[in-house]
Design a protein around this motif. Structure first.
Motif, PDB file in Angstrom:
ATOM      1  N   TYR A  28     -35.173  30.038 -70.455  1.00 42.83           N
ATOM      2  CA  TYR A  28     -34.670  29.209 -71.550  1.00 42.83           C
ATOM      3  C   TYR A  28     -34.863  27.726 -71.267  1.00 42.83           C
ATOM      4  O   TYR A  28     -34.917  27.300 -70.117  1.00 42.83           O
ATOM      5  N   ASN A  29     -34.928  26.955 -72.343  1.00 43.39           N
ATOM      6  CA  ASN A  29     -34.730  25.515 -72.279  1.00 43.39           C
ATOM      7  C   ASN A  29     -33.279  25.316 -72.667  1.00 43.39           C
ATOM      8  O   ASN A  29     -32.764  26.002 -73.549  1.00 43.39           O
ATOM      9  N   TRP A  30     -32.619  24.373 -72.017  1.00 40.45           N
ATOM     10  CA  TRP A  30     -31.191  24.150 -72.253  1.00 40.45           C
ATOM     11  C   TRP A  30     -31.031  22.797 -72.938  1.00 40.45           C
ATOM     12  O   TRP A  30     -31.209  21.757 -72.319  1.00 40.45           O
ATOM     13  N   VAL A  31     -30.738  22.840 -74.236  1.00 42.13           N
ATOM     14  CA  VAL A  31     -30.758  21.659 -75.093  1.00 42.13           C
ATOM     15  C   VAL A  31     -29.338  21.179 -75.387  1.00 42.13           C
ATOM     16  O   VAL A  31     -28.482  21.978 -75.765  1.00 42.13           O
ATOM     17  N   LEU A  32     -29.122  19.877 -75.221  1.00 45.74           N
ATOM     18  CA  LEU A  32     -27.806  19.293 -75.492  1.00 45.74           C
ATOM     19  C   LEU A  32     -27.459  19.473 -76.960  1.00 45.74           C
ATOM     20  O   LEU A  32     -28.205  19.080 -77.848  1.00 45.74           O
ATOM     21  N   LYS A  33     -26.284  20.080 -77.216  1.00 47.85           N
ATOM     22  CA  LYS A  33     -25.835  20.314 -78.585  1.00 47.85           C
ATOM     23  C   LYS A  33     -24.522  19.632 -78.907  1.00 47.85           C
ATOM     24  O   LYS A  33     -24.230  19.380 -80.074  1.00 47.85           O
ATOM     25  N   ALA A  34     -23.712  19.335 -77.897  1.00 54.57           N
ATOM     26  CA  ALA A  34     -22.410  18.703 -78.176  1.00 54.57           C
ATOM     27  C   ALA A  34     -21.949  17.905 -76.963  1.00 54.57           C
ATOM     28  O   ALA A  34     -22.237  18.279 -75.827  1.00 54.57           O
ATOM     29  N   GLN A  35     -21.245  16.819 -77.246  1.00 53.02           N
ATOM     30  CA  GLN A  35     -20.563  16.038 -76.215  1.00 53.02           C
ATOM     31  C   GLN A  35     -19.209  15.632 -76.773  1.00 53.02           C
ATOM     32  O   GLN A  35     -19.129  14.958 -77.794  1.00 53.02           O
ATOM     33  N   VAL A  36     -18.167  16.075 -76.069  1.00 56.42           N
ATOM     34  CA  VAL A  36     -16.803  15.760 -76.486  1.00 56.42           C
ATOM     35  C   VAL A  36     -16.201  14.861 -75.417  1.00 56.42           C
ATOM     36  O   VAL A  36     -16.222  15.189 -74.229  1.00 56.42           O
ATOM     37  N   ILE A  37     -15.663  13.730 -75.857  1.00 59.71           N
ATOM     38  CA  ILE A  37     -15.073  12.769 -74.929  1.00 59.71           C
ATOM     39  C   ILE A  37     -13.578  12.688 -75.161  1.00 59.71           C
ATOM     40  O   ILE A  37     -13.103  12.772 -76.295  1.00 59.71           O
ATOM     41  N   SER A  38     -12.860  12.561 -74.063  1.00 60.75           N
ATOM     42  CA  SER A  38     -11.403  12.467 -74.139  1.00 60.75           C
ATOM     43  C   SER A  38     -10.937  11.389 -73.179  1.00 60.75           C
ATOM     44  O   SER A  38     -11.364  11.378 -72.030  1.00 60.75           O
ATOM     45  N   PRO A  39     -10.086  10.463 -73.618  1.00 53.48           N
ATOM     46  CA  PRO A  39      -9.616  10.280 -74.998  1.00 53.48           C
ATOM     47  C   PRO A  39     -10.749   9.757 -75.886  1.00 53.48           C
ATOM     48  O   PRO A  39     -11.844   9.464 -75.395  1.00 53.48           O
ATOM     49  N   ALA A  40     -10.486   9.639 -77.182  1.00 47.94           N
ATOM     50  CA  ALA A  40     -11.473   9.102 -78.111  1.00 47.94           C
ATOM     51  C   ALA A  40     -11.918   7.726 -77.626  1.00 47.94           C
ATOM     52  O   ALA A  40     -11.142   6.984 -77.019  1.00 47.94           O
ATOM     53  N   ILE A  41     -13.181   7.407 -77.874  1.00 51.96           N
ATOM     54  CA  ILE A  41     -13.742   6.135 -77.437  1.00 51.96           C
ATOM     55  C   ILE A  41     -14.264   5.373 -78.655  1.00 51.96           C
ATOM     56  O   ILE A  41     -14.651   5.989 -79.654  1.00 51.96           O
ATOM     57  N   THR A  42     -14.264   4.058 -78.568  1.00 51.83           N
ATOM     58  CA  THR A  42     -14.783   3.215 -79.638  1.00 51.83           C
ATOM     59  C   THR A  42     -16.097   2.598 -79.182  1.00 51.83           C
ATOM     60  O   THR A  42     -16.160   1.950 -78.137  1.00 51.83           O
ATOM     61  N   ILE A  43     -17.139   2.825 -79.978  1.00 46.28           N
ATOM     62  CA  ILE A  43     -18.457   2.248 -79.728  1.00 46.28           C
ATOM     63  C   ILE A  43     -18.935   1.639 -81.035  1.00 46.28           C
ATOM     64  O   ILE A  43     -18.948   2.308 -82.071  1.00 46.28           O
ATOM     65  N   ASN A  44     -19.325   0.368 -80.985  1.00 40.82           N
ATOM     66  CA  ASN A  44     -19.798  -0.349 -82.179  1.00 40.82           C
ATOM     67  C   ASN A  44     -18.835  -0.229 -83.360  1.00 40.82           C
ATOM     68  O   ASN A  44     -19.235  -0.004 -84.490  1.00 40.82           O
ATOM     69  N   LYS A  46     -16.725   2.117 -84.129  1.00 38.89           N
ATOM     70  CA  LYS A  46     -16.410   3.465 -84.597  1.00 38.89           C
ATOM     71  C   LYS A  46     -15.740   4.224 -83.453  1.00 38.89           C
ATOM     72  O   LYS A  46     -16.210   4.211 -82.326  1.00 38.89           O
ATOM     73  N   THR A  47     -14.625   4.908 -83.769  1.00 36.06           N
ATOM     74  CA  THR A  47     -13.872   5.660 -82.767  1.00 36.06           C
ATOM     75  C   THR A  47     -13.977   7.151 -83.051  1.00 36.06           C
ATOM     76  O   THR A  47     -13.820   7.583 -84.199  1.00 36.06           O
ATOM     77  N   SER A  48     -14.244   7.924 -81.991  1.00 31.08           N
ATOM     78  CA  SER A  48     -14.371   9.370 -82.158  1.00 31.08           C
ATOM     79  C   SER A  48     -14.291  10.065 -80.803  1.00 31.08           C
ATOM     80  O   SER A  48     -14.467   9.436 -79.759  1.00 31.08           O
ATOM     81  N   THR A  49     -14.028  11.376 -80.834  1.00 27.69           N
ATOM     82  CA  THR A  49     -14.139  12.209 -79.641  1.00 27.69           C
ATOM     83  C   THR A  49     -15.508  12.898 -79.614  1.00 27.69           C
ATOM     84  O   THR A  49     -15.880  13.492 -78.616  1.00 27.69           O
ATOM     85  N   ASN A  50     -16.253  12.823 -80.722  1.00 37.48           N
ATOM     86  CA  ASN A  50     -17.609  13.362 -80.800  1.00 37.48           C
ATOM     87  C   ASN A  50     -18.554  12.276 -80.293  1.00 37.48           C
ATOM     88  O   ASN A  50     -19.006  11.418 -81.046  1.00 37.48           O
TER      89      ASN A  50
END
Length: 147
Positions: A28-44, A46-50
């Motif tokens: 298999y190739n192992w492809v990144l599908k999700a990244q969950v961050i805790s606690p939520a972070i703000t970038i540019n 926008k704040t999210s845990t995704n």
């Protein structure tokens, strides 16, 4: 009663059949599908845990892929602009022990990464600190059959 126990044993044997779809990770190739961050972070602003949703669509992390070879070497790659800057070497080795895959990048300081096999997923958990805040990032890579 004895017939019931024999039937129950047969059902358990058949019902508990191991899912071998990712037993050999080199298929298999192992492809990144999700990244969950805790606690939520703000970038540019926008704040999210995704964590992936906070990244520019052109960033390489949206396309991270692991490939494992029978030889014990692995490659970490991505596609997109400037993504060819991810260095790989013939010193990058992997080994599997049960549900744990250990990656050794073979560079100075010996970067070691631990991945957990969970069905058709590889899970990588990392921590980092930004502006005094400690974050945990859980990255999920899904198995995609190699061609």
């Amino acid at each position: 009663m004895r017939a019931f126990l024999v039937l129950a044993l047969i059902c358990l044997t058949i019902g508990c059949k191991k899912d071998n779809t990712t037993e050999n990770i080199t298929e298999y190739n192992w492809v990144l599908k999700a990244q969950v961050i805790s606690p939520a972070i703000t970038i540019n602003g926008k704040t999210s845990t995704n964590y992936l949703s906070l990244q520019n669509p052109e960033w390489c992390s949206k396309n991270f892929t692991y490939v494992f070879y029978e030889s014990g070497l692995f490659q970490f790659s991505s596609n997109g602009s400037l993504c060819d800057m991810i260095p790989n070497s013939k010193l990058q080795n992997w080994k599997r022990d049960g549900d744990q895959i250990t990656l050794d990048y073979g560079n100075a300081g010996s970067t070691i990464v631990i991945l957990k096999v969970n069905g058709n997923s590889l899970i990588h958990t990392s921590e980092f600190t930004t502006n005094g805040e400690k974050y945990t990032l859980v990255s999920t890579y899904l198995a995609v059959k190699s061609k």
